[in-house]
Design an enzyme around this catalytic site. Sequence first.
Site, PDB file in Angstrom:
ATOM      1  CG  ASN A  18     -94.952  -3.441  -1.473  1.00 31.94           C
ATOM      2  OD1 ASN A  18     -96.012  -3.404  -0.493  1.00 31.94           O
ATOM      3  ND2 ASN A  18     -94.690  -4.820  -1.968  1.00 31.94           N
ATOM      4  CD  GLU A  45     -97.226  -7.162  -1.193  1.00 31.41           C
ATOM      5  OE1 GLU A  45     -96.266  -7.040  -0.534  1.00 31.41           O
ATOM      6  OE2 GLU A  45     -98.262  -8.214  -0.762  1.00 31.41           O
ATOM      7  CG  ASP A 165     -91.510  -5.332  -3.883  1.00 27.49           C
ATOM      8  OD1 ASP A 165     -90.268  -5.694  -3.981  1.00 27.49           O
ATOM      9  OD2 ASP A 165     -92.241  -5.603  -3.285  1.00 27.49           O
ATOM     10  CG  ASN A 167     -90.242  -8.914  -3.910  1.00 26.78           C
ATOM     11  OD1 ASN A 167     -89.877  -8.912  -2.943  1.00 26.78           O
ATOM     12  ND2 ASN A 167     -91.374  -9.236  -4.388  1.00 26.78           N
ATOM     13  CG  ASP A 236     -89.329  -1.385  -2.784  1.00 24.46           C
ATOM     14  OD1 ASP A 236     -90.321  -1.801  -3.235  1.00 24.46           O
ATOM     15  OD2 ASP A 236     -88.855  -1.768  -1.680  1.00 24.46           O
ATOM     16  CG  ASP A 265     -93.552  -5.114   4.369  1.00 19.48           C
ATOM     17  OD1 ASP A 265     -94.083  -4.340   3.974  1.00 19.48           O
ATOM     18  OD2 ASP A 265     -93.108  -6.149   4.375  1.00 19.48           O
ATOM     19  CG  HIS A 266     -91.951  -2.538   0.446  1.00 16.48           C
ATOM     20  ND1 HIS A 266     -90.925  -2.986  -0.323  1.00 16.48           N
ATOM     21  CD2 HIS A 266     -92.435  -3.658   0.902  1.00 16.48           C
ATOM     22  CE1 HIS A 266     -91.226  -4.113  -0.429  1.00 16.48           C
ATOM     23  NE2 HIS A 266     -91.981  -4.752   0.425  1.00 16.48           N
TER      24      HIS A 266
END
Length: 292
Positions: A18, A45, A165, A167, A236, A265-266
């Site tokens: 991501n 994303e 991802d 979530n 993930d 951020d991943h």
Amino acid sequence: MLRVFNSVETSVQIASWNVNSVRTRLDQVLEWLEQEQPDLLCLQETKVDDPLFPVEAFTKAGWHANVHGQKSYNGVALISRTPLNDVRCGLIGELPDDADAKRLGEQKRVISGLLDGVRVLNLYVPNGSNLKSDKYTYKLNWLACLKRYLEAPRQRDEPLCMVGDFNIAPEARDIHDPERLTGGIMATDAERAALKDVLGEQLQDIFRLFEPDAGHWTWWDYRTGAWARDRGWRIDHIYLSEELSGLARSCRIHKQIRGNEQPSDHAPISVDLNWPPDDDDGWDDPDPLDLG
DNA sequence: ATGGCAGCGTCACGCTGA
């Protein structure tokens, strides 16, 4: 591309990341591809409409890009060394005249392709925002739709590598502070049950085949100094169907990438598979757990 | 209990993410 270790043993590497905007992260993605040389990188994303996706930058570096994006939000892509076969976008198309599936397909969260006979399914599961939000209901509906998609006969027949991802932190060991965070978004019983339903008996969380301990994260919040304090989540994942899970050699979280300047951020995750399987060399395949 | 940081769209700040 396929790497030949000896006359009979081949390996394929599939990765997921991501990137939180492919345009902002373009140099980092190209650098990581150059270093890591995966056969396929699944992006989530991307946050860009297809005509504005930087396809040329990937082409120049020797990669093929298949994209399924939208403006500002969501967006997924497949970046591969060799062209993929039978690339498909969205969950619809497998669920005829299904208004629910069509509505869920408006957000660009799914793309898949065939890599050497493996169906690689790249997902960006909705976040859900908070438990009282319509987005939370949307997330649970989306997962139910994904379950039906996987149950369609066409999907069941192909070896499946499902990445992305999700979530969702499947268990307490997938969160840095499970006491505080369990029951909140990404860690509710309903989300975990929905994910389990999607996986059924066939799909294995391949990271857990190699690493049973807590403390391994793929996402660190930009806020509150989460990265500096290593307060992360493992949201993930890479899932393999039964015929593939025994062929996994390793599964890695590329944690150092989260320490880049202006990072996503991943962090990326990847799996190495003995594929295509070698079944006529007269030797037993080694136990993947012994190779970690 | 809440917000914090980052990216986007569009140019001051609201929306969204997780």
